[in-house]
Design a protein around this motif. Structure first.
Motif, short mmCIF file in Angstrom:
data_model
loop_
_atom_site.label_atom_id
_atom_site.label_comp_id
_atom_site.label_asym_id
_atom_site.label_seq_id
_atom_site.Cartn_x
_atom_site.Cartn_y
_atom_site.Cartn_z
N GLY A 856 0.88 -1.45 0.14
CA GLY A 856 -0.32 0.41 -0.07
C GLY A 856 1.16 0.98 -0.05
O GLY A 856 1.93 1.28 -0.01
N ALA A 857 0.61 2.54 -0.70
CA ALA A 857 0.91 3.51 -0.47
C ALA A 857 0.08 4.52 -0.52
O ALA A 857 -1.04 4.47 -0.47
N SER A 858 0.74 6.39 -0.30
CA SER A 858 0.02 6.94 -0.08
C SER A 858 -0.42 8.52 -0.76
O SER A 858 -0.98 8.92 -0.68
N ASP A 859 1.14 7.88 -1.66
CA ASP A 859 1.15 9.18 -2.19
C ASP A 859 0.89 9.35 -4.28
O ASP A 859 1.25 8.26 -4.43
N VAL A 860 -0.14 9.24 -4.14
CA VAL A 860 -1.13 8.96 -5.56
C VAL A 860 -0.31 9.52 -6.59
O VAL A 860 -0.66 9.17 -8.55
N THR A 861 0.66 10.72 -6.45
CA THR A 861 0.88 11.90 -7.63
C THR A 861 2.21 10.83 -8.05
O THR A 861 2.90 10.97 -9.00
N LYS A 862 2.69 9.99 -7.08
CA LYS A 862 4.34 9.58 -7.68
C LYS A 862 3.62 7.77 -8.32
O LYS A 862 4.88 6.91 -8.80
N VAL A 863 2.45 7.63 -8.62
CA VAL A 863 2.32 6.15 -9.39
C VAL A 863 3.30 5.89 -10.47
O VAL A 863 3.91 5.00 -10.66
N ASP A 864 3.02 6.98 -11.28
CA ASP A 864 3.56 7.00 -12.59
C ASP A 864 5.38 6.52 -12.84
O ASP A 864 5.73 5.19 -13.11
N VAL A 865 6.23 7.12 -11.71
CA VAL A 865 6.87 7.47 -11.63
C VAL A 865 7.63 5.53 -10.92
O VAL A 865 8.70 5.01 -11.16
N ALA A 866 6.22 5.54 -9.99
CA ALA A 866 7.48 3.64 -9.83
C ALA A 866 6.52 3.20 -10.47
O ALA A 866 8.02 2.11 -10.39
N LEU A 867 5.72 2.84 -11.62
CA LEU A 867 5.76 2.02 -12.08
C LEU A 867 6.11 1.73 -12.62
O LEU A 867 7.42 0.58 -13.38
N ASN A 868 7.38 3.02 -13.40
CA ASN A 868 8.36 3.08 -14.56
C ASN A 868 9.95 2.61 -14.15
O ASN A 868 10.80 2.36 -14.56
N SER A 869 9.71 2.80 -12.21
CA SER A 869 11.23 2.18 -12.14
C SER A 869 11.07 0.69 -11.91
O SER A 869 12.24 -0.42 -11.45
N ALA A 870 9.65 0.33 -12.19
CA ALA A 870 9.74 -1.55 -11.85
C ALA A 870 10.68 -2.08 -12.96
O ALA A 870 11.84 -3.13 -12.76
N SER A 871 11.20 -1.68 -14.14
CA SER A 871 11.90 -1.96 -15.23
C SER A 871 13.79 -1.97 -15.10
O SER A 871 14.22 -2.90 -14.56
N GLU A 872 13.67 -1.15 -13.99
CA GLU A 872 15.57 -1.32 -13.45
C GLU A 872 15.15 -2.32 -11.56
O GLU A 872 15.95 -2.36 -11.62
#
Length: 879
Positions: A856-872
């Protein structure tokens, strides 16, 4: 010699004596039962004293125990040396007029040589210098070499405490070897060196010492033996101190890990680790046996040990609460032998954590101030801290004087204890003087305090609600006046009154004060300066003057309602102790005509089952029509009667004892009923926490319960009207609605699942290749968690090989789900680690298994950045 663990030694000992027809009893609690001479059990025979004295008949003439013990006389040395300990276990076998020296010695020899397999040439024994019988049993019957039998005098081998049963003893020693010895060629037991270690004392109680010092033979001789379990473990495991024994060493190792400190590298940190290790054992067992932190008695011992351990944690650099985490290690090594540790694990941890948190609020500031005092002493060449400074630390900052003394000792300094004690006594005098017999207000501004001390009030309203009195004082707008007129708000003080003033948690009475043509409405009643009783009210008719003759009229309905609730608090107090335990004590109360509030010391929520049991016990007492009796007696007699003192009350030498049948007895100055049946009914409304270690119960009685029932009936009727059903069908109707909602929710879920499946193909097209591992990342909105997991599973199955990372935004929160196929897991992919790193970017945390994880997480503004980090993150895991 076999290397035996501590728990195995205990097991073998008890099994051995069970085979010798001994009744093996589990350890008695550390809190003595019906023994006011002891604060805590400190020896194996202590719980059995009444059997030895003949006051009680033992369950068997032969008994054996392994008894938990606490010794508090040397706390300041625990940890300073590696030998002192607060908590220990004492194994023993006992005979009450059955067997005697021969069997005791024979079985002792048999156990240590055949069951512990201690080499015979390592064993020495001592006997009392005049005990030829014991000497001959060892030499002739045990064939023990007489050159290894040492005769010692009374100080070493004779057990007695004043007058009464006593006798010689024989001790068994282990020879640790010449390397532990001294230069004396005749070194043997009795020498002060460390070579010979006594591990089993056999006391032969055969005399009765009278007042004249004569030793008369007892008709029934007794055996009392004691073997220190930890000391025996040291011998069996060939270690020098108890801190190296397997079980205690395990706790010590846990202390090392939690404090990130290595034992053996530094003398100061070694001492701190030993203190924490010993004290956490002691406090865990004490709390499991019902001891709670307090400022007196055994509760103070517990508090002192906890605070000492907490301080040494800080010396090791620990900034957060940590002692409660060590309870797991204590349970790990002792839980099987002492199941109540396991049963009360959460309770033990909570008590420790709360006490540790409370202490951390004061220790840092106090330590800093004490350090400045120490620096001043050293600079001035002095070695004694003034009692005034130590008292300031105690009184202003809550810093324990025992801790002050210990810290000073570490710096080779001392405390002026006489001056400290004088400061303490002066504070008590100031408190008594400032308090007088008053409660609740700042009496410095009370104009009554300016008057002669003979201006006081007599309360005479326990049995009567009306009497004649004289107006002594009138106060209007904060000033003393001689008269007041209609419409004035004022305070009236009478020489005698039936109005009960607020006190002991009970609110003051209401009613009327009347005279010819005068009516004063009394809105509340409180205590005032000079033992006065102040009636706060308003003049409805006429004019009132100082010296006027008046008559009091207490509102009977309000008085009776308060009395119902007050008598009910006494019943509740007793029922709480009966249900939850004797550790429960009153921590505050409020008694009004409408309800009652009762605060108790208890460190965990009271369950619904316990509340129901408490409520039922109170109602049983009400329906038993118990007489309520009030007696005036001296405080000593009241305590001997077992009367409980109530929180917040100040008692003189003569006290009022309120007894409710044989059920309850308390010191109390409040108003009560004549019989419990007048309460009517009792109903608990709520229970909850209000402070650290304090629970609050709110309840109602009498007419308030009747109104409560009527209100509930009206609520039920309203619900029946809305649901269009009869009361007798209400449960079935609610069940049907819930079932209908459940079916609708399932239909909605199925629809969402179908939509999810239909969109799966489109999502699959977004996959990317990371060094041969397929990765899908996708963001959804307003999807429930179950659907999110199912979508991830469907995508993984359709993908066939790879990793799926999904995020869902709903209600301004984010949920992540990661899943992976087995083949990529074999290449190093771990879903739990991926979700932890990805969610961290959006201010979240989580984890899970290699094949499935969520966060779970609280900052909805960082979701896209978080998903993009998955590849690394995935790239970094691939082998």
């Amino acid at each position: 010699m076999e290397k035996l663990g501590l728990n195995e030694i205990r097991r073998r000992f008890l099994n051995f004596f069970e085979s010798k027809d001994h009744y093996v009893v589990e350890s008695y609690p550390l809190v003595p039962n019906n023994d006011k001479s002891l604060l805590l059990i400190n020896a194996g025979m202590a719980p059995l004293k009444n059997y030895f004295s003949g006051v009680e008949v033992p369950p068997s003439k032969r008994m054996s125990t392994c008894q938990k013990c606490i010794r508090t006389g040397d706390i300041e040395n625990v940890g300073v040396t590696a030998r002192h300990a607060t908590f220990f276990e004492m194994m023993g076998n006992f005979s009450f007029g059955d067997y005697f020296k021969r069997e005791s010695i024979k079985w002792g020899w048999e156990f240590v040589t055949e069951h512990l397999n201690i080499p015979q040439d390592k064993i020495w024994v001592t006997v009392y210098e005049e005990d030829d019988e014991a000497f001959e049993i060892w030499e002739k019957e045990m064939n023990f070499p007489k050159e290894r039998i040492v005769r010692l005098g009374k100080d070493d081998n004779f057990w007695e405490i004043g007058v009464g049963p006593c006798g010689p003893c024989s001790e068994i020693y282990f020879d640790r070897g010449e390397e532990y010895g001294c230069d004396n060629p005749d070194c043997k037991p009795g020498c002060d060196c460390d070579r010979y270690l006594e591990f089993w004392n056999h006391v032969f109680t055969q005399f009765d010492r009278d007042e004249q010092g004569n030793y008369n033979l007892l008709d029934n001789k007794n055996i009392d033996t004691g073997m220190g379990l930890e000391r025996m473990a040291c011998i069996m495991q060939d270690v020098d101190t108890i801190f190296e024994v397997d079980t205690i060493g395990y706790i010590l190792n846990t202390v090392e890990k939690l404090t990130e400190t290595k034992y053996g590298e530094n003398p100061k940190s070694n001492m701190s680790i030993r203190i924490i290790t010993d004290h956490i054992r002691a406090v865990s067992f004490m709390i499991s046996d019902g001891v709670l932190p307090s400022n007196e008695g055994r509760g103070y011992v517990l508090r002192r040990l906890l605070r000492r351990a907490a301080r040494h944690g800080k010396l090791l650099g620990v900034t957060d609460s940590f002692l409660f985490k060590l309870v797991d290690a204590v349970i790990e090594v002792s839980g099987e032998a002492y199941p109540n540790l396991v049963e009360k694990e959460g309770y033990i941890k909570k008590v420790i954590r709360i006490e540790e948190e409370k202490f951390s609020e004061t220790i840092d500031q106090g330590t800093e101030i004490l350090a400045s005092y120490v620096d001043e002493l050293k600079k001035s060449g002095k070695s004694v801290l003034s009692g005034e400074n130590a008292f300031k630390l105690y009184d202003t900052y809550g810093f324990p004087v025992d801790l002050t003394k210990e810290i000073l000792a570490e710096e080779n300094l001392t405390l002026d204890e006489d001056e400290f004690n004088r400061e303490m006594e002066e504070q008590k005098k100031r408190a008594r003087s400032a308090r007088g017999n008053m409660e609740g207000e700042g009496w410095k501004e009370d104009p009554i305090s300016k008057l002669d001390e003979t201006i006081d009030s007599e309360f005479d309203g326990y049995d009567d609600l009306s009497l004649d009195g004289t107006v002594e004082v009138l106060v209007k707008e904060g000033e003393l006046v001689d008269f007041a007129s209609k419409g004035d708000s004022l305070i009236v003080v009478l020489d005698k009154t039936t109005f009960y003033p607020e006190g002991g948690g009970q609110v003051g009475d209401k009613g009327l004060i009347k005279a010819d043509g005068v009516v004063v409405e009394v809105e509340e009643t409180k205590k005032g300066a000079n033992n006065s009783i102040k009636h706060f009210g308003k003049i409805l008719e006429g004019e009132i003057k100082v010296g006027s003759k008046v008559k009091t009229f207490v509102d009977k309905e309000i008085r009776m309602a308060s009395a119902r609730n007050h008598s009910a608090t006494h019943l509740l107090h007793k029922a709480l102790k009966n249900t939850l335990g004797d550790h429960v004590n009153q921590a505050g109360s409020l008694v009004t005509p409408d309800r009652l509030r009762f605060d108790i010391t208890h460190f965990e929520p009271i369950s619904k089952e316990e509340l129901l049991k408490i409520e039922q016990e109170v109602n049983d007492a009400i329906l038993s029509s118990l007489d309520v009796k009030c007696d005036i007696m001296d405080i000593k007699s009241a305590k001997e009667k077992g009367a409980m003192a109530l929180f917040g009350e100040k008692y003189d030498n003569e006290v009022r004892v309120v007894s409710i049948g044989d059920y309850s007895s308390e010191l109390c100055g409040g108003t009560h009923l004549k019989n419990t049946s007048q309460i009517g009914l009792f109903k608990i409304l709520s229970e909850g926490g209000v402070a650290a270690g304090v629970r609050r119960i709110e309840a109602i009685t009498g007419r308030a319960v009747y109104k409560y029932i009527l209100d509930k009936e009206n609520d039920i009727q309203d619900i029946c009207t809305v649901l269009k059903t009869k009361e007798e069908n209400l449960s079935q109707r609610v069940g049907a609605i819930l079932e209908e909602n459940k079916n609708l929710a399932k239909e909605l879920h199925d629809v969402k699942s179908k939509v999810s499946l239909q969109s799966a193909d489109a999502i699959l097209d977004s996959k990317v290749d990371i060094e041969g591992v397929s990765l899908i990342t996708y963001k959804l909105e307003n999807t429930d968690m179950e659907t999110l997991r199912e979508t991830a599973d469907n995508l993984r199955d359709k993908l066939g090989s790879g990793v799926v990372v999904l995020a869902n935004i709903a209600d301004d929160k984010v949920n992540f789900v990661v899943t992976a196929t087995k083949d990529v897991i074999d290449r190093g992919i771990h879903s739990g680690n991926i979700v932890r790193e990805v969610s961290k970017i959006a201010g979240g945390k989580g984890g899970g298994r290699p094949n499935m994880a969520q966060a779970g997480a609280s900052d909805v503004t960082k979701v896209d950045v978080a998903l993009n980090s998955a590849s690394e993150v995935v790239r970094g895991q691939i082998k």
